[in-house]
Design an enzyme around this catalytic site. Structure first.
Site, PDB file in Angstrom:
ATOM      1  N   ASN A   1      74.947  95.632  24.388  1.00 45.21           N
ATOM      2  CA  ASN A   1      74.704  95.973  25.787  1.00 45.21           C
ATOM      3  C   ASN A   1      75.102  94.797  26.669  1.00 45.21           C
ATOM      4  O   ASN A   1      75.556  93.774  26.175  1.00 45.21           O
ATOM      5  CB  ASN A   1      73.243  96.382  25.998  1.00 45.21           C
ATOM      6  CG  ASN A   1      72.308  95.299  25.513  1.00 45.21           C
ATOM      7  OD1 ASN A   1      72.395  94.160  25.950  1.00 45.21           O
ATOM      8  ND2 ASN A   1      71.423  95.653  24.591  1.00 45.21           N
TER       9      ASN A   1
ATOM     10  N   ASP B   1      68.658 100.059  21.355  1.00 47.70           N
ATOM     11  CA  ASP B   1      67.718 101.127  20.976  1.00 47.70           C
ATOM     12  C   ASP B   1      68.241 101.932  19.800  1.00 47.70           C
ATOM     13  O   ASP B   1      67.483 102.591  19.103  1.00 47.70           O
ATOM     14  CB  ASP B   1      67.490 102.063  22.165  1.00 47.70           C
ATOM     15  CG  ASP B   1      66.683 101.380  23.253  1.00 47.70           C
ATOM     16  OD1 ASP B   1      65.677 100.742  22.904  1.00 47.70           O
ATOM     17  OD2 ASP B   1      67.083 101.456  24.437  1.00 47.70           O
TER      18      ASP B   1
ATOM     19  N   ILE C   1      60.607  96.571  18.078  1.00 43.27           N
ATOM     20  CA  ILE C   1      60.022  95.299  17.640  1.00 43.27           C
ATOM     21  C   ILE C   1      58.696  95.042  18.358  1.00 43.27           C
ATOM     22  O   ILE C   1      57.689  94.682  17.757  1.00 43.27           O
ATOM     23  CB  ILE C   1      60.996  94.125  17.901  1.00 43.27           C
ATOM     24  CG1 ILE C   1      62.346  94.396  17.229  1.00 43.27           C
ATOM     25  CG2 ILE C   1      60.415  92.806  17.411  1.00 43.27           C
ATOM     26  CD1 ILE C   1      63.451  93.417  17.612  1.00 43.27           C
TER      27      ILE C   1
ATOM     28  N   PHE D   1      59.228  93.735  28.654  1.00 43.90           N
ATOM     29  CA  PHE D   1      60.137  94.049  29.751  1.00 43.90           C
ATOM     30  C   PHE D   1      60.512  95.523  29.650  1.00 43.90           C
ATOM     31  O   PHE D   1      60.471  96.100  28.564  1.00 43.90           O
ATOM     32  CB  PHE D   1      61.417  93.195  29.665  1.00 43.90           C
ATOM     33  CG  PHE D   1      61.302  91.901  30.416  1.00 43.90           C
ATOM     34  CD1 PHE D   1      60.473  90.901  29.941  1.00 43.90           C
ATOM     35  CD2 PHE D   1      62.025  91.684  31.587  1.00 43.90           C
ATOM     36  CE1 PHE D   1      60.355  89.702  30.637  1.00 43.90           C
ATOM     37  CE2 PHE D   1      61.915  90.491  32.282  1.00 43.90           C
ATOM     38  CZ  PHE D   1      61.080  89.495  31.803  1.00 43.90           C
TER      39      PHE D   1
ATOM     40  N   LYS E   1      52.761  99.738  23.484  1.00 42.88           N
ATOM     41  CA  LYS E   1      53.253  98.500  22.872  1.00 42.88           C
ATOM     42  C   LYS E   1      52.191  97.404  22.868  1.00 42.88           C
ATOM     43  O   LYS E   1      52.487  96.262  22.496  1.00 42.88           O
ATOM     44  CB  LYS E   1      54.516  98.030  23.591  1.00 42.88           C
ATOM     45  CG  LYS E   1      55.609  99.121  23.590  1.00 42.88           C
ATOM     46  CD  LYS E   1      56.972  98.567  23.893  1.00 42.88           C
ATOM     47  CE  LYS E   1      58.005  99.670  23.971  1.00 42.88           C
ATOM     48  NZ  LYS E   1      59.357  99.220  23.766  1.00 42.88           N
TER      49      LYS E   1
HETATM   50  N1  CTP Z   1      62.097  96.454  22.641  1.00 42.29           N
HETATM   51  C1  CTP Z   1      61.903  96.107  21.326  1.00 42.29           C
HETATM   52  N2  CTP Z   1      62.563  96.763  20.338  1.00 42.29           N
HETATM   53  C2  CTP Z   1      63.400  97.783  20.625  1.00 42.29           C
HETATM   54  C3  CTP Z   1      63.596  98.137  21.971  1.00 42.29           C
HETATM   55  C4  CTP Z   1      62.923  97.444  22.956  1.00 42.29           C
HETATM   56  O1  CTP Z   1      61.142  95.186  21.059  1.00 42.29           O
HETATM   57  N3  CTP Z   1      64.025  98.393  19.652  1.00 42.29           N
HETATM   58  C5  CTP Z   1      61.344  95.715  23.676  1.00 42.29           C
HETATM   59  C6  CTP Z   1      62.216  95.023  24.691  1.00 42.29           C
HETATM   60  O2  CTP Z   1      62.452  93.673  24.368  1.00 42.29           O
HETATM   61  C7  CTP Z   1      61.374  95.111  25.964  1.00 42.29           C
HETATM   62  C8  CTP Z   1      60.681  96.433  25.808  1.00 42.29           C
HETATM   63  O3  CTP Z   1      60.593  96.658  24.394  1.00 42.29           O
HETATM   64  O4  CTP Z   1      60.399  94.108  26.041  1.00 42.29           O
HETATM   65  C9  CTP Z   1      61.508  97.518  26.404  1.00 42.29           C
HETATM   66  O5  CTP Z   1      61.006  98.718  26.001  1.00 42.29           O
HETATM   67  P1  CTP Z   1      61.865 100.049  26.051  1.00 42.29           P
HETATM   68  O6  CTP Z   1      60.950 101.130  25.639  1.00 42.29           O
HETATM   69  O7  CTP Z   1      63.158  99.869  25.348  1.00 42.29           O
HETATM   70  O8  CTP Z   1      62.081 100.126  27.551  1.00 42.29           O
HETATM   71  P2  CTP Z   1      63.341 100.479  28.283  1.00 42.29           P
HETATM   72  O9  CTP Z   1      64.362  99.415  28.097  1.00 42.29           O
HETATM   73  O10 CTP Z   1      62.860 100.701  29.663  1.00 42.29           O
HETATM   74  O11 CTP Z   1      63.888 101.778  27.548  1.00 42.29           O
HETATM   75  P3  CTP Z   1      63.381 103.320  27.504  1.00 42.29           P
HETATM   76  O12 CTP Z   1      63.137 103.733  28.898  1.00 42.29           O
HETATM   77  O13 CTP Z   1      64.510 103.946  26.843  1.00 42.29           O
HETATM   78  O14 CTP Z   1      62.119 103.330  26.695  1.00 42.29           O
END
Ligand code: CTP
Length: 408
Positions: free
Chosen positions: A216, A285, A311, A327, A345
């Protein structure tokens, strides 16, 4: 007149090594003394070429130590194990200026003068304020030595850019005495002083075949700004760093990773020792369900992607007494999604970027975020530099939890 005596009763050993910036250490000593610190000075022989020990002796009100075994010139030095006695004395050691030679000596554990002997026999926190010519500063050995020392818990105050003794303006000039004082005060006083802060930074790469990846646009600027701000507040910072387009801040321990799986194991391992986790990385993701072992050829390629491990969610389950900041990137139903994510989370705070706002999120030097706790919106920053946002996030975190102070 109001006098800030924030370092009252603190015992600080000021090490001075041989660089022209040694003259600035006279001012540093004065500042430490006006804050109430008891300061003893140890100089290297080459430092004495730049400033006479008598100057430091007069200002510190203690004999200045130079030689290992107290031979001529060292007033009051009689014990053959002076370095061991001296190493038991301070609450903090500050070496300012730290030359490139001293950095390499500390890395190798060399002990050929009083100062390096004291440091090798000392078990507390050591602050380094490097000062050197800009080319020496950028030298690979110097940079690697700094990384090694940061890994070992040394605190490094990055040099500034300005007039060098070489006659031009560049990076390498010792941090100003006021900045060193501020750093020292934060170590003793700040709620982040000596806390272990773990930050994940940048994007991850997920393999499609041996040469292609999914990634990304994360630059790592936000994560590094947080690492830098935490460092400046006296924290001991570890950054788990994925794909980034900017260099890491000086004085931060860097663990480089590539895939989300690598990031997961590095973060989990470092989390065991951490007090605070700030998960600023843009973890991919999705990853290929079965990455190819050989390079893909041909005109079309249909990929099946599966979700990567979340994670933060996994870490949330092993949270204990730690403080966790997540975040997120949201464009719709921001508050509702934020609250849901915080619970899912197990985060204490969620920092939400809105990528639709001008100057926010990926690649920019600025950002604009909303900060939530489980009860709702705490703060909306508006557009600010990423460093300013980083400071705000840490301030909010501090307000949310009175971090336990750990003695230096
Ligand atoms: N994160 C993580 N592991 C992943 C994806 C995200 O630890 N596989 C963490 C990121 O570092 C961040 C947070 O989770 O702190 C983001 O959550 P996420 O659910 O991915 O939020 P968005 O980026 O807003 O995505 P979505 O709306 O698709 O949930």
């Amino acid at each position: 007149m109001y006098m800030n005596r924030g370092l009252e009763n603190k015992k600080i050993l000021l090490g001075i090594t041989g660089g022209i910036a040694a003259y600035k250490s006279v001012f540093l000593l004065r500042l430490l003394k006006t804050r109430g610190a008891d300061v003893r000075v140890v100089m290297t022989e080459s430092a004495c070429q730049f400033v006479a020990p008598l100057t430091f002796e007069t200002l510190s009100e203690h004999p200045v130590q130079v030689r290992l075994f107290g031979a001529g010139g060292d007033q009051g030095t009689v014990s053959p194990v002076e370095h061991i006695e001296l190493a038991k004395w301070p609450d903090l050691v500050v070496i300012a200026p730290t030359t490139a030679n001293t950095l390499s000596k500390l890395v190798a554990g060399g002990a050929d003068d009083l100062l390096s002997n004291v440091v090798s026999a000392y078990e507390g926190t050591v602050v380094l304020a490097p000062a050197m010519n800009d080319v020496m500063w950028r030298n690979k050995s110097t940079q690697e030595n700094l990384q090694t020392l940061s890994h070992r818990g040394y605190r490094v105050i990055s040099p500034g850019t300005g007039d060098l003794a070489c006659g031009y303006e560049a990076e390498g000039r010792m941090a100003e005495p006021e900045r060193i004082l501020d750093f020292v005060e934060r170590l003793f006083d700040s709620d982040f002083g000596n806390l272990k802060v773990l930050v994940s930074v940048g994007g991850t790469e997920e393999d499609l075949d041996p040469v292609r990846v999914i990634s990304n646009r994360s630059s790592g600027k936000m994560g590094f700004a947080i690492a830098e701000a935490a460092r400046d507040r006296g924290a001991q910072v570890t950054a788990v760093v994925g794909r980034v387009s900017v260099p890491p801040p000086v004085g931060v321990r860097v663990l480089s990773v590539r895939t989300s799986a690598d990031m997961s194991s590095a973060v989990k391992q470092a989390f065991v020792e951490a007090d605070v986790l700030i998960m600023a990385a843009a973890v991919a993701d999705y990853k290929a369900s079965s990455p190819l072992v050989r390079k893909k050829k041909g005109d079309t390629w249909t990929l099946e992607l599966i979700a990567t491990e979340d994670i933060l969610e996994s870490i949330g389950k092993m949270k204990g007494r730690r403080f966790i900041v997540g975040f997120a990137l949201e464009t719709d139903n921001i508050e509702e999604n934020a609250k849901e994510k915080l619970v899912k989370k197990n985060c204490d705070l969620l920092v939400v970027n809105n990528p639709l706002e001008d100057g926010a999120a990926f690649e920019h030097d600025t950002n604009s975020v909303l900060i939530y706790n489980t009860k709702g919106l705490l703060l909306e920053t508006g557009i600010k530099s990423k460093r300013e946002i980083a400071d705000i996030v840490l301030q909010v975190a501090r307000k949310e939890k009175n971090f336990q102070k750990i003695l230096v």
